[in-house]
Design an enzyme around this catalytic site. Structure first.
Site, PDB file in Angstrom:
ATOM      1  N   HIS A  12       0.828  -1.222   0.000  1.00 11.85           N
ATOM      2  CA  HIS A  12       0.000   0.000   0.000  1.00 11.85           C
ATOM      3  C   HIS A  12       0.861   1.270   0.000  1.00 11.85           C
ATOM      4  CE1 HIS A  12      -0.012  -0.651   4.652  1.00 11.85           C
ATOM      5  NE2 HIS A  12       0.953   0.161   4.325  1.00 11.85           N
ATOM      6  N   HIS A  59      -1.240   4.986   9.570  1.00  8.30           N
ATOM      7  CA  HIS A  59       0.094   5.592   9.683  1.00  8.30           C
ATOM      8  C   HIS A  59       0.036   7.017  10.226  1.00  8.30           C
ATOM      9  CE1 HIS A  59       0.096   2.596   6.455  1.00  8.30           C
ATOM     10  NE2 HIS A  59       1.388   2.491   6.541  1.00  8.30           N
ATOM     11  N   HIS A 193      10.512  -3.898   3.797  1.00  6.35           N
ATOM     12  CA  HIS A 193      10.996  -2.530   3.624  1.00  6.35           C
ATOM     13  C   HIS A 193      11.294  -1.901   4.974  1.00  6.35           C
ATOM     14  CE1 HIS A 193       6.655  -1.809   4.231  1.00  6.35           C
ATOM     15  NE2 HIS A 193       6.805  -0.500   4.202  1.00  6.35           N
ATOM     16  N   GLU A 240       4.477  -4.975   8.617  1.00  7.88           N
ATOM     17  CA  GLU A 240       3.086  -4.892   8.140  1.00  7.88           C
ATOM     18  C   GLU A 240       2.576  -6.227   7.617  1.00  7.88           C
ATOM     19  OE1 GLU A 240       3.109  -0.209   6.692  1.00  7.88           O
ATOM     20  OE2 GLU A 240       3.579  -1.779   5.255  1.00  7.88           O
TER      21      GLU A 240
END
Lengths: 284, 134
Positions: A12, A59, A193, A240
């Site tokens: 995303h 976030h 990441h 995530e």
């Protein structure tokens, strides 16, 4: 009877949203990622789900550190995306499904989960980008949204097993729902990441492939790592994957991978899109 | 699969090059992160640009956080409890994206940072054969 038809799992990254806003889907940098959605579009066009239950992390749009729930379930009439600091707000609203939201809340609390419940809630790029990817172009989204937010921001985070079991509890709630809706489950974020620290730019394709290989056929393999193991393996934002693990937990039937696209890099991220079919196992 | 765990003096697991945003960081970083969270609003971003010092004063940033923002020092912002999800909103005001932030934190140029990511470049796609009899 309602039916859980399958799961869509996707990265995303906010930059994907920027690329959509600028119409860069056919640009050579972006095309290999966007092309991974062709099978998803065919599946959604064929199956026409009525509801999307989305496991994601916020976030810093709806939730800040003043109040940070480990799990939160939306029960609003409608949700909206808003500016997250870089000027993009996707205009299409996300209609809610309050009755099913409350049914899920009732059922997961019976299963000893204690979610925060939200009757007013914005959703950030972790919902907005996957919706833009899955249902591009249409004037209105053809599904009702039930957002389920998992804290992947402020440690301690819930364990992989806890997230998987939350997903299983949500799956039981969906199975016991008396409506006749077709339901698709989404898990968003990842894969490996890391945005901060001396290891910023960390990518771990071995771990990503381990997750992709096991998501459909042996999701419990992903539960062997504790949260800090996952941070070390996948990077501090790669954690995530917890959202994927929860979403996979909600698929209780016979699960088969229909499509998978792993594309590195998108921005700082090893991006992936997976489509799983879920068929109800019929007992004689 | 994992190297030997490294443990700090207080018994916490350390992952090299990887700040873990835990309760201590969240507590220390609260004023800075609160300011960054306010930048969801264009009006607040404009107010910060118009009067940086006056805007920071509203959030009671610590001296280390003030110095880090004045110096555009991303590593110092992280060390002072900044969380990258919120810092990204501040970075946007300065015209920096997460790849710029990565280059700044790792001490390499942007091209070198991007080249590091591209060294992992791969596209692997699988599509199952659809069953014909349906």
């Amino acid at each position: 009877m309602s039916e859980v038809i399958g799961g869509v799992f996707t990265s995303h990254v906010p930059a994907i949203g920027s690329a959509i806003a600028r119409g860069l889907q056919q640009d050579p940098y972006w095309k290999p990622f966007f092309d991974g959605f062709d099978p998803v579009h065919e599946f959604l066009h064929r199956e026409k789900p009525d509801v999307a239950v989305v496991f994601y992390n916020d976030h810093g749009l709806n939730f800040f550190l003043d109040k940070m729930p480990t799990f939160a379930i939306g029960a609003a009439t409608e949700y909206r995306h808003e500016d997250e600091g870089w000027g993009i707000s996707f205009p299409r609203p996300y209609p809610g499904h309050q009755a099913l939201s409350w049914h899920i809340i009732e059922e997961v609390v019976k299963s000893d989960f204690d979610p925060v419940t939200c009757q007013a809630m914005t959703v950030d790029h972790a919902v907005a980008v996957p919706f833009e990817l899955a249902w591009p172009g249409a004037e209105e989204f053809p599904v009702k949204l039930i957002p389920i937010a998992i804290n992947t921001v402020q440690h301690p985070l819930p364990s992989a097993r806890r997230c998987y079991n939350l997903g299983k509890a949500v799956g039981r709630a969906l199975e016991s729902w008396q409506g006749d809706e077709k339901i698709v489950v989404l898990g968003t974020g990842g894969l490996s990441h890391q945005l901060e620290g001396g290891r910023a730019g960390h990518i771990n394709s071995d771990y990503d492939r381990f997750c992709l290989r096991n998501l459909a056929r042996d999701p419990e393999a992903l539960l062997q790592h504790d949260v800090l193991d996952i941070v070390e393996l996948a990077g501090s934002q790669g954690v995530e994957i917890l959202n994927w693990i929860a979403a996979r937990g909600a698929l209780h039937g016979s699960v088969r991978e229909l499509a998978s696209n792993y594309h590195v890099p998108i921005s700082n991220t090893a991006a992936a899109t997976v489509l799983l079919e879920n068929r109800v196992t019929v007992s004689a | 699969m994992l190297p030997l765990a490294q443990i700090d003096d207080s018994g916490r697991r350390m992952i090299p090059g990887t700040p873990v945003f835990d309760g201590d960081a969240a507590q220390a970083g609260y004023p800075l992160n609160a300011m960054c969270y306010s930048f969801n609003s264009q009006a607040n971003r404009d107010a910060f640009v118009a009067d940086e010092e006056g805007y920071m004063a509203r959030f009671a940033l610590t001296p280390a956080q003030l110095a880090a923002v004045r110096g555009r020092d991303v590593n110092a912002m992280i060390a002072a409890g900044g969380n990258v999800y919120y810092l990204a909103k501040l970075a946007g005001i300065f015209g920096l994206n997460v790849q710029d932030l990565g280059a700044l934190q790792t001490g390499v140029g942007l091209d070198e940072f991007k080249a590091g990511l591209m060294s992992h470049a791969v596209t692997e796609r699988h599509v199952a054969q659809l069953e014909q009899a349906q």
